[in-house]
Design a protein around this motif. Structure first.
Motif, short mmCIF file in Angstrom:
data_model
loop_
_atom_site.label_atom_id
_atom_site.label_comp_id
_atom_site.label_asym_id
_atom_site.label_seq_id
_atom_site.Cartn_x
_atom_site.Cartn_y
_atom_site.Cartn_z
N TYR A 106 0.82 -1.21 0.00
CA TYR A 106 0.00 0.00 0.00
C TYR A 106 0.86 1.26 0.00
CZ TYR A 106 -4.63 -2.06 0.77
OH TYR A 106 -5.81 -2.74 0.61
N TYR A 107 0.40 2.27 -0.72
CA TYR A 107 0.89 3.64 -0.55
C TYR A 107 0.15 4.22 0.64
CZ TYR A 107 1.31 8.68 -1.22
OH TYR A 107 1.52 10.01 -1.03
N THR A 108 0.86 4.84 1.58
CA THR A 108 0.23 5.34 2.80
C THR A 108 0.52 6.82 2.99
OG1 THR A 108 2.15 4.73 4.15
CG2 THR A 108 0.42 3.07 3.90
N ALA A 109 -0.50 7.57 3.34
CA ALA A 109 -0.33 9.01 3.58
C ALA A 109 -1.24 9.44 4.72
CB ALA A 109 -0.64 9.81 2.32
N ALA A 110 -0.79 10.43 5.47
CA ALA A 110 -1.58 11.05 6.53
C ALA A 110 -1.72 12.53 6.22
CB ALA A 110 -0.91 10.87 7.89
N ALA A 111 -2.92 13.06 6.36
CA ALA A 111 -3.15 14.48 6.06
C ALA A 111 -4.04 15.07 7.15
CB ALA A 111 -3.80 14.65 4.69
N GLY A 112 -3.62 16.23 7.69
CA GLY A 112 -4.40 16.92 8.70
C GLY A 112 -3.70 16.89 10.04
N LYS A 113 -4.47 16.72 11.10
CA LYS A 113 -3.91 16.70 12.46
C LYS A 113 -3.00 15.50 12.61
CE LYS A 113 -5.25 17.12 17.32
NZ LYS A 113 -6.36 17.44 18.24
N TRP A 114 -1.83 15.70 13.17
CA TRP A 114 -0.86 14.60 13.34
C TRP A 114 -0.93 14.10 14.78
CZ3 TRP A 114 1.29 10.90 10.99
CH2 TRP A 114 2.41 10.25 11.50
N HIS A 115 -0.28 14.79 15.73
CA HIS A 115 -0.47 14.52 17.16
C HIS A 115 0.04 13.15 17.59
CE1 HIS A 115 -3.37 15.98 20.60
NE2 HIS A 115 -2.12 16.39 20.76
N LEU A 116 0.97 12.55 16.83
CA LEU A 116 1.43 11.19 17.11
C LEU A 116 2.92 11.12 17.43
CD1 LEU A 116 -0.57 9.54 14.21
CD2 LEU A 116 -1.02 9.17 16.64
N GLY A 117 3.63 12.25 17.35
CA GLY A 117 5.06 12.24 17.61
C GLY A 117 5.87 11.97 16.36
N ASP A 118 7.20 12.02 16.52
CA ASP A 118 8.10 11.91 15.37
C ASP A 118 8.51 10.48 15.03
OD1 ASP A 118 8.08 14.64 14.92
OD2 ASP A 118 9.76 14.99 16.31
N ALA A 119 8.41 9.56 15.99
CA ALA A 119 8.98 8.23 15.78
C ALA A 119 8.25 7.42 14.71
CB ALA A 119 8.99 7.45 17.10
N VAL A 120 6.99 7.75 14.47
CA VAL A 120 6.23 6.94 13.49
C VAL A 120 5.90 7.72 12.22
CG1 VAL A 120 5.24 5.43 15.27
CG2 VAL A 120 4.00 7.50 14.59
N ARG A 121 6.51 8.88 12.02
CA ARG A 121 6.24 9.64 10.78
C ARG A 121 6.61 8.83 9.54
NH1 ARG A 121 5.20 15.19 11.13
NH2 ARG A 121 5.47 16.03 13.22
N ASP A 122 7.72 8.10 9.63
CA ASP A 122 8.16 7.36 8.44
C ASP A 122 7.38 6.07 8.24
OD1 ASP A 122 9.21 5.84 10.47
OD2 ASP A 122 11.28 5.87 9.74
N HIS A 123 6.37 5.82 9.07
CA HIS A 123 5.47 4.69 8.81
C HIS A 123 4.52 5.02 7.67
CE1 HIS A 123 5.99 2.55 12.94
NE2 HIS A 123 7.09 3.18 12.58
N PHE A 124 4.44 6.31 7.33
CA PHE A 124 3.65 6.76 6.19
C PHE A 124 4.61 7.18 5.08
CE2 PHE A 124 0.79 7.32 9.75
CZ PHE A 124 -0.47 6.98 9.24
N ASP A 125 4.22 6.94 3.83
CA ASP A 125 5.03 7.42 2.71
C ASP A 125 5.06 8.94 2.67
OD1 ASP A 125 5.76 4.91 1.50
OD2 ASP A 125 3.66 4.70 0.92
N ARG A 126 3.97 9.57 3.11
CA ARG A 126 3.94 11.02 3.09
C ARG A 126 3.02 11.53 4.19
NH1 ARG A 126 3.44 14.88 -2.30
NH2 ARG A 126 3.80 16.85 -1.20
N VAL A 127 3.43 12.61 4.84
CA VAL A 127 2.61 13.25 5.89
C VAL A 127 2.40 14.71 5.52
CG1 VAL A 127 2.49 13.93 8.32
CG2 VAL A 127 3.46 11.70 7.70
N TYR A 128 1.14 15.10 5.43
CA TYR A 128 0.77 16.50 5.22
C TYR A 128 0.23 17.00 6.56
CZ TYR A 128 0.26 14.74 0.36
OH TYR A 128 0.43 14.12 -0.86
N GLU A 129 1.07 17.62 7.37
CA GLU A 129 0.64 17.98 8.71
C GLU A 129 -0.05 19.34 8.71
OE1 GLU A 129 2.30 18.30 13.29
OE2 GLU A 129 3.62 17.64 11.68
N ALA A 130 -1.22 19.39 9.31
CA ALA A 130 -1.98 20.64 9.39
C ALA A 130 -1.32 21.60 10.37
CB ALA A 130 -3.41 20.37 9.82
#
Length: 461
Positions: A106-130
């Motif tokens: 799967y291609y994975t992306a997060a967009a909007g509120k993050w609120h999860l810390g830095d350690a798992v950012r790279d679990h998504f291919d792309r993060v668009y943080e609000a």
């Protein structure tokens, strides 16, 4: 590397649908048309329900933003995520459904509120943080100007972009997290706005002009969130992937008002929960199956085609509800569990629910059930403080002020859905109390739950 599972998914295996998880921020379970509210304008959320499956008994594992999101992402109860208190990041080494879906192609992306810390950012291919830079703090005393004058963002600004930017040769998983309807509130988030007469004041809040205005502004942010749900539906349709995309709409916790958010009442932990998946789920149906947020991760992995050995790598503490998607008359779980931790103010509590009953154990009954700091700044709580000082709050509207609280609370959600009548000492409910007490004890033991050795100081601005 590419395993036999994710190679099939990456090559467009029809059994690997796209997955879109939409998470509202502080939205009560029944504050939309799909769950019976007559006035809040939510045509797109209502459309999800009309074209999908609506869950009537869905619960989160906790009543607070970031711990709830961490629990959803890992499939674990908050006390086992390492991120059980507000603003605690998920620790390095955490296993997430996003990373596991990535292994499945799967291609994975997060967009909007993050609120999860830095350690798992790279679990998504792309993060668009609000950005939350536009939050408006209320005016000071005697008409002092606000600390910031800027319109609060919705958190949904990059949702469409995340769909547009995806690679077209892989199934996708999108974590779309709103900032709506989280406080602070400002006028102008919805045009036309809701009206004061649209507001339904829950019985635990006083029906005053301030409370109605506070709820009206909250309704407007739900309406704004709904408009972005519509944009997601339109974008998926224009890309001709809507039929093969599972959308799950939920909230991270309940309404940001006194006796709702940060409590274990339904206003804190019950959630809207709608699944739209045209290829697999019949439209316009509801289910009475009891589900918990820890069930989401194993469900998504099963849907994505994970073999049993793959899904177990997540070590999720819930179990898949895929069977309910195919047959909504099936039951799912007998009990659901939720927990309460520090959120601005110290607290610690646990609860267990069936479809009809709820048992709450308050571990720090000496502390009052003070609302979160953001709700504390709001019109409703400030109004309630004044009314309490004047002796004008009704007894059932005073629960946030009580000390000590009852250590145990038992509610019949069917006969008294407002949870205003504690049945813990009612002889007619003794068997129910014993059954739920036993279930809570077993759940505590099975998930290695514990009481902290020290309390966390209150901290708020």
């Amino acid at each position: 590397g590419v395993t036999r599972h994710n190679r099939a998914a990456a090559e467009g295996n029809a059994a690997a649908p796209n997955i879109v998880l939409i998470i509202a921020d502080d939205m009560n379970w029944d504050d939309c048309g799909a769950y019976g509210h007559p006035a809040i304008r939510t045509p797109n959320i209502d459309r999800l329900a009309a074209e999908g499956l609506r869950f009537e008994h869905a619960y989160l594992t906790t009543n607070s933003c970031s711990p709830s999101r961490s629990s959803i992402l890992t499939g674990k109860y908050p006390h086992n995520t390492g991120a059980e208190q507000l603003h605690w990041p998920l620790p390095a080494g955490s296993k997430t459904v996003a990373a596991e879906l990535g292994k499945l192609g799967y291609y994975t992306a997060a967009a909007g509120k993050w609120h999860l810390g830095d350690a798992v950012r790279d679990h998504f291919d792309r993060v668009y943080e609000a950005s939350t830079a536009g939050f408006v703090l209320p005016s000071g005393k005697d008409g002092a100007p606000p600390k910031m004058i800027a319109k609060q963002p919705s958190g949904c600004e990059d949702w469409e972009r995340s769909i547009e930017d995806r690679p077209r040769d892989r199934p996708f998983f999108l974590w779309l997290a709103a900032l709506d309807p989280h406080r602070e509130y400002t006028a102008g988030s919805l045009d036309p706005p809701h009206r004061a007469e649209d507001v339904i004041v829950p019985p635990h809040l006083p029906d005053t002009a301030d409370v109605r205005e506070d709820l009206r502004l909250y309704y407007d942010e739900i309406g704004r969130l709904d408009s972005y749900v519509g944009k997601v539906l339109s974008k998926l349709s224009s890309q001709q992937v809507a039929d093969d995309t599972l959308i799950l709409f939920i909230s991270d916790n309940g309404r940001p008002f006194p006796r709702d958010k940060t409590t274990l009442y339904d206003g804190g932990i019950r959630t809207p929960w709608i699944v739209r998946w045209p290829a697999q789920v019949k439209p316009g149906v509801s289910t009475a199956a009891l589900v918990s947020a820890v069930d989401i991760a194993p469900t998504l992995l099963q849907i994505a085609g994970a073999a049993a050995d793959d899904s177990s790598t997540l070590a999720a503490e819930g179990r898949s509800f895929v069977d309910v998607l195919h047959d909504p008359t099936l039951p799912h779980r007998e009990f659901a569990f939720a927990e309460d931790h520090w959120h601005d103010y110290e607290d610690h509590a646990r609860c267990v629910m069936t479809r009809r009953y709820k048992l709450i154990r308050n571990d720090y009954p000496d502390l009052p059930s003070t609302p979160s700091a953001d709700a504390g700044r709001g019109l409703s709580w400030q109004n309630m403080l004044r009314l309490q000082q004047q002796g004008r709050l009704l007894p059932h509207q005073q629960s946030c002020f009580l000390t000590p609280r009852s250590r145990w609370e038992l509610f019949d959600l069917q006969r008294a859905p407002g949870e205003l009548k504690n049945r813990i000492d009612d002889p007619a409910y003794r068997r129910v109390k014993d059954r739920l007490t036993g279930a809570l004890q077993r759940g505590t033991k099975e998930t290695d739950d514990y009481l902290p050795t020290r309390r966390t100081p209150d901290e708020f601005d």
